[in-house]
Design a protein around this motif. Structure first.
Motif, PDB file in Angstrom:
ATOM      1  N   ILE A 280       1.828   0.408 -11.060  1.00  0.00           N
ATOM      2  CA  ILE A 280       0.795   0.321 -10.024  1.00  0.00           C
ATOM      3  C   ILE A 280       0.006  -0.973 -10.165  1.00  0.00           C
ATOM      4  O   ILE A 280      -0.249  -1.674  -9.179  1.00  0.00           O
ATOM      5  CB  ILE A 280      -0.141   1.545 -10.083  1.00  0.00           C
ATOM      6  CG1 ILE A 280       0.618   2.803  -9.630  1.00  0.00           C
ATOM      7  CG2 ILE A 280      -1.378   1.329  -9.210  1.00  0.00           C
ATOM      8  CD1 ILE A 280      -0.158   4.093  -9.810  1.00  0.00           C
ATOM      9  N   GLU A 281      -0.374  -1.305 -11.411  1.00  0.00           N
ATOM     10  CA  GLU A 281      -1.134  -2.538 -11.621  1.00  0.00           C
ATOM     11  C   GLU A 281      -0.290  -3.772 -11.303  1.00  0.00           C
ATOM     12  O   GLU A 281      -0.808  -4.767 -10.795  1.00  0.00           O
ATOM     13  CB  GLU A 281      -1.638  -2.611 -13.071  1.00  0.00           C
ATOM     14  CG  GLU A 281      -2.782  -1.684 -13.373  1.00  0.00           C
ATOM     15  CD  GLU A 281      -3.983  -1.916 -12.465  1.00  0.00           C
ATOM     16  OE1 GLU A 281      -4.374  -3.095 -12.283  1.00  0.00           O
ATOM     17  OE2 GLU A 281      -4.524  -0.937 -11.934  1.00  0.00           O
TER      18      GLU A 281
ATOM     19  N   LEU B 292       2.068  -3.925  -9.014  1.00  0.00           N
ATOM     20  CA  LEU B 292       2.105  -4.017  -7.557  1.00  0.00           C
ATOM     21  C   LEU B 292       0.785  -4.552  -6.994  1.00  0.00           C
ATOM     22  O   LEU B 292       0.778  -5.368  -6.069  1.00  0.00           O
ATOM     23  CB  LEU B 292       2.406  -2.648  -6.943  1.00  0.00           C
ATOM     24  CG  LEU B 292       3.877  -2.265  -6.806  1.00  0.00           C
ATOM     25  CD1 LEU B 292       4.001  -0.852  -6.256  1.00  0.00           C
ATOM     26  CD2 LEU B 292       4.631  -3.245  -5.925  1.00  0.00           C
ATOM     27  N   GLU B 293      -0.326  -4.074  -7.546  1.00  0.00           N
ATOM     28  CA  GLU B 293      -1.639  -4.563  -7.094  1.00  0.00           C
ATOM     29  C   GLU B 293      -1.782  -6.052  -7.396  1.00  0.00           C
ATOM     30  O   GLU B 293      -2.354  -6.814  -6.595  1.00  0.00           O
ATOM     31  CB  GLU B 293      -2.767  -3.777  -7.765  1.00  0.00           C
ATOM     32  CG  GLU B 293      -2.845  -2.311  -7.389  1.00  0.00           C
ATOM     33  CD  GLU B 293      -3.272  -2.088  -5.937  1.00  0.00           C
ATOM     34  OE1 GLU B 293      -3.516  -3.075  -5.210  1.00  0.00           O
ATOM     35  OE2 GLU B 293      -3.349  -0.925  -5.517  1.00  0.00           O
TER      36      GLU B 293
ATOM     37  N   VAL C 283       2.468   1.723  -3.449  1.00  0.00           N
ATOM     38  CA  VAL C 283       1.494   2.217  -4.432  1.00  0.00           C
ATOM     39  C   VAL C 283       1.289   3.726  -4.248  1.00  0.00           C
ATOM     40  O   VAL C 283       1.244   4.484  -5.233  1.00  0.00           O
ATOM     41  CB  VAL C 283       0.150   1.472  -4.304  1.00  0.00           C
ATOM     42  CG1 VAL C 283      -0.941   2.167  -5.123  1.00  0.00           C
ATOM     43  CG2 VAL C 283       0.288   0.025  -4.772  1.00  0.00           C
TER      44      VAL C 283
ATOM     45  N   SER D 166       0.827  -1.210   0.000  1.00  0.00           N
ATOM     46  CA  SER D 166       0.000   0.000   0.000  1.00  0.00           C
ATOM     47  C   SER D 166       0.858   1.256   0.000  1.00  0.00           C
ATOM     48  O   SER D 166       0.593   2.212  -0.744  1.00  0.00           O
ATOM     49  CB  SER D 166      -0.938   0.007   1.218  1.00  0.00           C
ATOM     50  OG  SER D 166      -1.828  -1.085   1.180  1.00  0.00           O
TER      51      SER D 166
ATOM     52  N   LYS E 116       2.045   6.713  -7.067  1.00  0.00           N
ATOM     53  CA  LYS E 116       1.034   7.657  -7.538  1.00  0.00           C
ATOM     54  C   LYS E 116       1.540   9.094  -7.498  1.00  0.00           C
ATOM     55  O   LYS E 116       1.122   9.938  -8.300  1.00  0.00           O
ATOM     56  CB  LYS E 116      -0.237   7.521  -6.704  1.00  0.00           C
ATOM     57  CG  LYS E 116      -1.018   6.233  -6.986  1.00  0.00           C
ATOM     58  CD  LYS E 116      -2.263   6.136  -6.130  1.00  0.00           C
ATOM     59  CE  LYS E 116      -3.041   4.857  -6.471  1.00  0.00           C
ATOM     60  NZ  LYS E 116      -4.268   4.712  -5.645  1.00  0.00           N
TER      61      LYS E 116
END
Length: 247
Positions: A211-212, A214-215, A121, A118, A125
């Motif tokens: 980001i994707e 990491l998610e 991320v 978290s 951003k």
């Protein structure tokens, strides 16, 4: 239309069958009063049956449907990163001037927890990717994108991804970079305006892709620890570069 007609016929047949059974009951037992009582009693239970059948059961089935859709989406995402995503990530990441800093922050380890994901991320951003385009880098990325073109198109055509807005947006940003690169016969690195334009497109795609990724890794960490262990050891930011455990 045929399904509606068939459904109406089924309701009609069942209704007539019910009336026939009640008629036989009256004729056999000669007790229309009791039959009428039981009919009204059955009708009284209809709202409860409808509530159970449509509300409670409906919610349960809807949750199951959502879970199944998410599983299908996750399979598609897993396929993307294994077949194309990681390679594209490597190809785009070299354009970042703060490449070393990104590698340090994104060197996912097996012992990472949800909070670390978290926090990373959130960092991404807000991060400034500082993209710098080079002729050789653009040529390499163009060839890479061409080799992954069919995979990206196939993914964009997958209806399951309509349920995952951020992943679809990421694919579109990557696809846009690919179209921009392929549309050019050559790259004029001295053309500052064009390089800035390409740089912004690459930055958008890189940030969305990171980001994707990491998610996706966080999802594996929670749901599929054995897959996460493997992906963490082969991730593109690994310092060791060896998937063998203990090395």
């Amino acid at each position: 239309m045929k399904k509606k007609i068939a459904g109406s016929l089924i309701v009609l047949v069942l209704g007539l069958l019910s009336m026939l059974i009640y008629t036989v009951q009256v004729m056999v037992y000669h007790s229309p009063r009791e039959t009428g009582f039981y009919i009204l009693q059955d009708i009284a239970f209809l709202p409860i049956q409808i509530a159970i059948g449509t509300v409670v059961l409906g919610r349960y089935l809807k949750r199951r449907e959502i879970i199944e859709r998410r599983k299908k989406i996750n399979i598609v995402i897993n396929t993307f990163f294994n077949e194309a995503g990681v390679d594209i990530l490597k190809g785009i990441n070299i354009f970042s001037k703060n490449y070393v800093e990104l590698n340090e922050r994104l060197n996912v380890h097996v012992d990472w927890n949800v909070k670390i994901f978290s926090d990373t991320v959130k960092y991404l951003k807000k991060a400034d990717m500082q993209i710098e385009c080079s002729y050789d880098g653009l040529i390499h990325l163009t060839e890479l994108m061409k080799s992954k073109r069919s995979d990206l198109i196939r993914l964009l055509e997958n209806p399951n991804l309509l349920e995952h807005d951020t992943f679809t947006d990421m694919l579109l940003s990557i696809f846009h970079v690919m179209e921009e690169l392929i549309a050019r016969d050559t790259f004029e690195v001295d053309n500052k305006a064009d390089m800035e334009h390409l740089g912004k497109d690459i930055e958008r795609a890189l940030k969305a892709l990171l980001i994707e990724w990491l998610e996706y890794m966080r999802h594996l960490r929670v749901e599929y620890p054995y897959l996460y262990s493997f992906m963490a050891r082969k991730n593109p930011f690994s310092e060791e570069g060896n998937i063998a455990i203990g090395k």
